[in-house]
Scaffold this motif. Structure first.
Motif: not given
Length: 497
Positions: A29, A217-218, A221, A227
């Motif tokens: 990441s 980030t969630d 996505e 991702k």
């Protein structure tokens, strides 16, 4: 100098809060291989590139061109200093700033490098940066002017261009060679544009305040299918891409989630990409890039891609906490636990990452200037050299405060060694080294020839008009610009002549 009344208990406040670096992992990441001040300015900053190139501002070609024209030399600062020609031998070394965010750490740094802390008389006004100017003026009017004081980016030229209130750094024995590794935009802001010192460096900064775009980030996505930070950067690498991504998110959430935290946040980015000065031929200049920005802002305002929250309002930080804002434009100084982004991300800690965003930019920054009537010129020289010239002490500041320091070689070494400056921030960003991301933007900022003494007022008036008249009020762009022009000329009558 006259001794200034202490408003802080120095013994209690000079202790510097040190955060140990941790070694960043090679988590997938992290985008460390991809790819600074104190208080935030109350005047928003802006600029975009020419309208025809607006959608390409984030392109590799544009970035490469900007980097080649703006990058520091990388030759290393000269640490040889010349003779001090200002006054010497004063009993107290007086320093003034608007708050305590930076100066105690710099005083500690100086003391550890041979400075006499017992001579220091530090006065913090405890106000926002934009309110400091009137406080400084009152000190000068009363004959209590300090030896050294601090100026913020948007209004620094008020003092840097006034040779009755600031001295050129050459009077302290500095030359341009002492700042070879400074990020060029910091030198541009610190250089006088008018008056007896025109063309000379008057202010020096220990920090570079490059910015990036931090995002959930969630949510990225979920709504964009990305991702990794690299994939996110590809989604928002130009302004056209950014608007498209924001529109996708707004439509998918029925306007409940906005990609951008504020119109003001977008405005910060346009500041570092403007290609013409705000004043041309003695008049305010609203070029084609201003209309480009207005159209982007209006599109996202209407479709829900940007929140309707103003920066520093009561609604701004909570939007990050409740998820209605999934991204923030953040500068180097905004990532810490107590800073605005640290607070905004606190309810979703660890679910964030940072990328370069649609274009490189800076937001804020602080410059050290010296009163020409100082009687502590030697102390001023060593204080400024410790904070802004000496690579060893600058690295110490970067590691222990931590601070994104204004030295290319120091920061390049930190990035190359994958040293993370703040464990709390690193964990919040999923193990990502945010210094690495911001370093890429810092190298590309180029504002040479664009600084005027009126920038803060003009930019603030334009942003206010775009927000209230154009986005919220639905008025035409022509009427909006007319309102902005009227406000500028009322505030700066000299531009109306």
């Amino acid at each position: 100098m006259n001794t200034l009344k202490r408003t802080l208990a120095l013994v209690a406040t000079l202790a510097m809060s040190a955060t140990a670096f941790v070694s960043c992992g090679s988590d997938d990441s992290s985008s460390s291989k991809a790819a600074t001040t104190g208080a935030a300015s109350e005047a928003a900053t802006d600029a975009s590139a020419d309208a025809s190139a607006a959608s390409e501002e984030g392109s590799d070609a544009a970035s490469t061109e900007a980097a080649s024209s703006a990058a520091p030399s990388g030759q290393g600062n000269s640490t040889e200093l010349g003779e001090v020609t200002l006054g010497k031998g004063g009993d107290k070394f007086s320093i003034v700033a608007w708050n305590e965010d930076d100066v105690p750490a710099l005083i500690d740094l100086w003391a550890g490098n041979g400075g006499d802390k017992s001579k220091v008389d530090f006065n913090s006004f405890g106000v926002g940066g934009g309110k400091a100017s009137e406080k400084y003026d009152a000190l000068f009017d009363a004959g209590n002017a300090p030896d050294v004081y601090f100026c913020e980016a948007d209004w620094a030229l008020k003092y840097i261009n006034d040779d009755t209130k600031t001295a050129p750094l050459e009077a302290l024995g500095f030359t341009d060679d002492n700042f070879r590794d400074a990020y060029p935009y910091t030198a541009e802001i610190g250089r006088a544009t008018e008056g007896a010192n025109a063309g000379k460096m008057v202010g020096a900064s220990w920090q570079a305040a490059a910015g990036g775009f931090a995002y959930r980030t969630d949510l990225a996505e979920q709504y964009l299918g990305v991702k990794t930070p690299e994939e996110m950067q590809a989604k928002i690498g130009s302004w056209d891409d950014f608007v498209a991504a924001a529109t996708t998110i707004a439509e998918a959430t029925n306007k409940k989630v906005a990609l951008a935290d504020s119109v003001g946040g977008m405005w910060q980015v346009f500041a570092a990409n403007r290609t013409t000065p705000w004043v041309s031929g003695g008049r305010p200049a609203f070029d084609a890039s201003c209309e480009t920005f207005a159209k982007y802002a209006k599109t996202l305002w209407d479709n829900g891609g940007v929140t309707h929250n103003g920066q520093w309002t009561d609604e701004w930080i909570p939007a990050g906490k409740d998820g209605s804002a999934m991204g923030y434009f953040v500068s180097t100084w905004g990532f810490g636990e107590k800073a605005f982004f640290g607070q905004a991300s606190s309810e979703s800690y660890g679910k964030w990452a940072v990328v370069q965003g649609p274009a490189p930019y800076f937001w804020g920054g602080t410059w050290i200037v010296v009163n020409p009537k100082t009687d502590n010129g030697e102390e001023a020289q060593s204080f400024i050299a410790t904070a802004t010239v000496n690579p060893e002490t600058m690295r110490k500041l970067a590691i222990e405060k931590p601070e994104y320091v204004n030295n290319l070689t120091v920061m390049q070494t930190i990035v190359d060694n994958n040293e993370c400056p703040n464990e709390w921030v690193t964990k919040n960003l999923g193990g990502q080294n945010y210094f690495a991301e911001l370093h890429e933007n810092a190298k590309k900022i180029d504002i040479k020839g664009l600084i005027t003494p009126y920038d803060a007022t003009i930019k603030s008036a334009f942003l206010d008009a775009i927000t209230k008249e154009y986005c919220e009020g639905g008025k035409s762009y022509e009427d909006t610009i007319s309102k902005a022009m009227d406000d500028v000329l009322t505030a700066i009558p000299d531009l109306a002549k």
